[in-house]
Design a protein around this motif. Sequence first.
Motif, PDB file in Angstrom:
ATOM      1  N   ALA A   1      11.974  -3.358   4.503  1.00 10.73           N
ATOM      2  CA  ALA A   1      10.655  -2.885   4.922  1.00 10.73           C
ATOM      3  C   ALA A   1      10.127  -3.723   6.085  1.00 10.73           C
ATOM      4  O   ALA A   1       9.594  -3.188   7.062  1.00 10.73           O
ATOM      5  CB  ALA A   1       9.685  -2.926   3.746  1.00 10.73           C
TER       6      ALA A   1
ATOM      7  N   HIS B   1       9.467  -2.257   9.791  1.00 11.15           N
ATOM      8  CA  HIS B   1       8.129  -2.398  10.370  1.00 11.15           C
ATOM      9  C   HIS B   1       8.200  -3.068  11.734  1.00 11.15           C
ATOM     10  O   HIS B   1       7.582  -2.621  12.694  1.00 11.15           O
ATOM     11  CB  HIS B   1       7.223  -3.200   9.432  1.00 11.15           C
TER      12      HIS B   1
ATOM     13  N   MET C   1       8.602   2.470   3.477  1.00 11.87           N
ATOM     14  CA  MET C   1       7.263   2.055   3.059  1.00 11.87           C
ATOM     15  C   MET C   1       6.845   2.788   1.787  1.00 11.87           C
ATOM     16  O   MET C   1       6.177   2.218   0.923  1.00 11.87           O
ATOM     17  CB  MET C   1       6.254   2.275   4.186  1.00 11.87           C
TER      18      MET C   1
ATOM     19  N   THR D   1       0.772  -1.268  -0.957  1.00  8.73           N
ATOM     20  CA  THR D   1       1.385  -0.970   0.327  1.00  8.73           C
ATOM     21  C   THR D   1       1.989  -2.237   0.920  1.00  8.73           C
ATOM     22  O   THR D   1       1.647  -3.357   0.516  1.00  8.73           O
ATOM     23  CB  THR D   1       0.362  -0.407   1.327  1.00  8.73           C
ATOM     24  N   PHE D   2       2.868  -2.060   1.903  1.00  9.57           N
ATOM     25  CA  PHE D   2       3.443  -3.187   2.625  1.00  9.57           C
ATOM     26  C   PHE D   2       2.336  -4.026   3.242  1.00  9.57           C
ATOM     27  O   PHE D   2       2.354  -5.251   3.170  1.00  9.57           O
ATOM     28  CB  PHE D   2       4.407  -2.666   3.691  1.00  9.57           C
TER      29      PHE D   2
END
Length: 94
Positions: free
Chosen positions: A50, A54, A75, A85-86
């Motif tokens: 992730a 990102h 995500m 959430t991230f």
Amino acid sequence: MSDVETVTVSIDADDSTDEVTLPAGLMDLVAEGDQTAAETVGDVTLLSFASRAHHVVHHGDGADEDLEAQEERIMELFEERFGVTFGEATGHQH
């Protein structure tokens, strides 16, 4: 030679297998509560993918639609696994 205890975790994918050996103390440090080694490595792996996705999409030289879709999916998987959430987990939001 080091006398640090290690843990070896096997990784099975559709067409291959690999192993990774890590210091046991580091595994204990990173683990949440009473997580197993496999769960800990799974969490770190998902976090790593992730984070990398990102970075490439939001901080790289530009991303195409396919890469943006891949980042969106990782995500979603991140939020399913961790319940946040991230951005919430890392404090890094756009």
